[in-house]
Scaffold this active site. Sequence first.
Site, mmCIF file in Angstrom:
data_model
loop_
_atom_site.group_PDB
_atom_site.id
_atom_site.type_symbol
_atom_site.label_atom_id
_atom_site.label_comp_id
_atom_site.label_asym_id
_atom_site.label_seq_id
_atom_site.Cartn_x
_atom_site.Cartn_y
_atom_site.Cartn_z
ATOM 1 N N ASN A 69 -3.877 32.383 -18.625
ATOM 2 C CA ASN A 69 -5.188 32.568 -17.998
ATOM 3 C C ASN A 69 -4.950 33.144 -16.601
ATOM 4 O OD1 ASN A 69 -7.700 32.347 -16.849
ATOM 5 N ND2 ASN A 69 -7.748 30.095 -16.843
ATOM 6 N N TRP A 70 -5.321 34.396 -16.421
ATOM 7 C CA TRP A 70 -5.039 35.059 -15.130
ATOM 8 C C TRP A 70 -6.073 34.747 -14.067
ATOM 9 C CZ3 TRP A 70 -3.503 40.702 -16.987
ATOM 10 C CH2 TRP A 70 -2.254 40.622 -17.610
ATOM 11 N N LYS A 71 -7.158 34.111 -14.434
ATOM 12 C CA LYS A 71 -8.213 33.761 -13.465
ATOM 13 C C LYS A 71 -8.605 34.992 -12.652
ATOM 14 C CE LYS A 71 -6.406 29.130 -13.533
ATOM 15 N NZ LYS A 71 -6.319 27.845 -12.914
ATOM 16 N N GLY A 80 -3.343 23.899 -11.172
ATOM 17 C CA GLY A 80 -2.908 24.534 -9.930
ATOM 18 C C GLY A 80 -2.321 23.593 -8.893
ATOM 19 N N GLY A 114 -0.990 29.949 -13.375
ATOM 20 C CA GLY A 114 -0.058 30.599 -12.444
ATOM 21 C C GLY A 114 1.172 31.232 -13.094
ATOM 22 N N GLU A 128 -7.219 19.968 -20.314
ATOM 23 C CA GLU A 128 -6.783 20.360 -18.981
ATOM 24 C C GLU A 128 -7.286 19.355 -17.944
ATOM 25 O OE1 GLU A 128 -5.763 24.850 -18.866
ATOM 26 O OE2 GLU A 128 -7.788 24.567 -18.126
ATOM 27 N N SER A 186 -0.740 23.150 -14.610
ATOM 28 C CA SER A 186 0.597 23.187 -13.998
ATOM 29 C C SER A 186 1.739 23.288 -15.020
ATOM 30 C CB SER A 186 0.804 21.993 -13.058
ATOM 31 O OG SER A 186 -0.039 22.145 -11.930
ATOM 32 N N HIS A 227 -14.024 26.226 -18.897
ATOM 33 C CA HIS A 227 -12.908 25.981 -17.982
ATOM 34 C C HIS A 227 -13.435 25.216 -16.776
ATOM 35 C CE1 HIS A 227 -9.729 26.564 -15.066
ATOM 36 N NE2 HIS A 227 -8.924 26.801 -16.094
HETATM 37 P P1 PGA Z 1 -2.369 26.376 -13.872
HETATM 38 O O1 PGA Z 1 -3.795 26.687 -14.501
HETATM 39 O O2 PGA Z 1 -1.349 26.572 -14.960
HETATM 40 O O3 PGA Z 1 -2.187 27.379 -12.752
HETATM 41 O O4 PGA Z 1 -2.382 24.971 -13.388
HETATM 42 C C1 PGA Z 1 -4.113 26.316 -15.814
HETATM 43 C C2 PGA Z 1 -5.532 26.651 -16.143
HETATM 44 O O5 PGA Z 1 -6.400 26.552 -15.263
HETATM 45 O O6 PGA Z 1 -5.848 27.033 -17.284
#
Ligand code: PGA
Length: 260
Positions: A10-12, A176, A238, A170, A216, A101
């Site tokens: 997920n590149w957000k 994050g 990330g 999640e 994470s 999300h």
């Molecule tokens: P993260 O994000 O791996 O950077 O913690 C995961 C997500 O929000 O899907």
Amino acid sequence: MLKKKYIFGNWKLNKNLTDTTKFFSQFYKQLSVVKTIAKNNNLIYGFAPVSTCLSLSTKLKRGKTAIIAQDVSEYAFGSYTGQVSCLQLKDFNIKYAIVGHSETRKYLGCTDLNVNAKSKTCLINKITPIICIGESLAEYNKKQTKQVLAKQLKIILKGIDARKCIIAYEPLWAIGSGKTPTLKEINSVCEFIRKTIKQLSNVNVANNTPILYGGSVNEVNALKIVTLTHVNGLLIGGASLIPNKFVKILKDINTWQKEK
Ligand code: PGA
């Protein structure tokens, strides 16, 4: 039990057109390795770029890379400024969309009822919703995780065949933050999600619903998490922005399978 594993990035709100092109040109340098690993290990992998990069990503896409939408409207068309519908995603042959999300819940006001509606719209349009659920830190500390997830699932899965969806657990506090629940906790929560789906439908549906973990996940902890009995894949933020980190996760799964 499901044989497939899903590894999604997920590149957000990251990467513009130039960065997207760079990412795929680096990632596809290892295309033959990725293809072999995916085939031999029953892996489905893909990335969710920002909506302005969906078109380019589907053009650059090679092999079986899934291109995923980060969100989708519950409406087909009309006066819904800022939204993108399933019909519009279908222009790009998009097969998966993340819904609910925690960041769309927090910043865009998405509720469990919206997630239910979005998932239904996805299914009508043959798009697999990747449904995100999870507890806050306060709820985790109060040991309310299972209670919170059961409530979310009850609303979100109403009138929905969960087998046609992907559930992503999640925990909000893990996203994050560099923190994750223990492996034991992740496994037990994912098992609980399956049990809840069984209660809401039946054992066949529960056993055939993919349940992913996200929050994470990185190139160091990914293998340990994805090989837990009740985990069918990963949703990676990330660490999915760097081609080599993502490929390392796929390679580690391959090595583990071979050594098993
Ligand atoms: P993260 O994000 O791996 O950077 O913690 C995961 C997500 O929000 O899907």
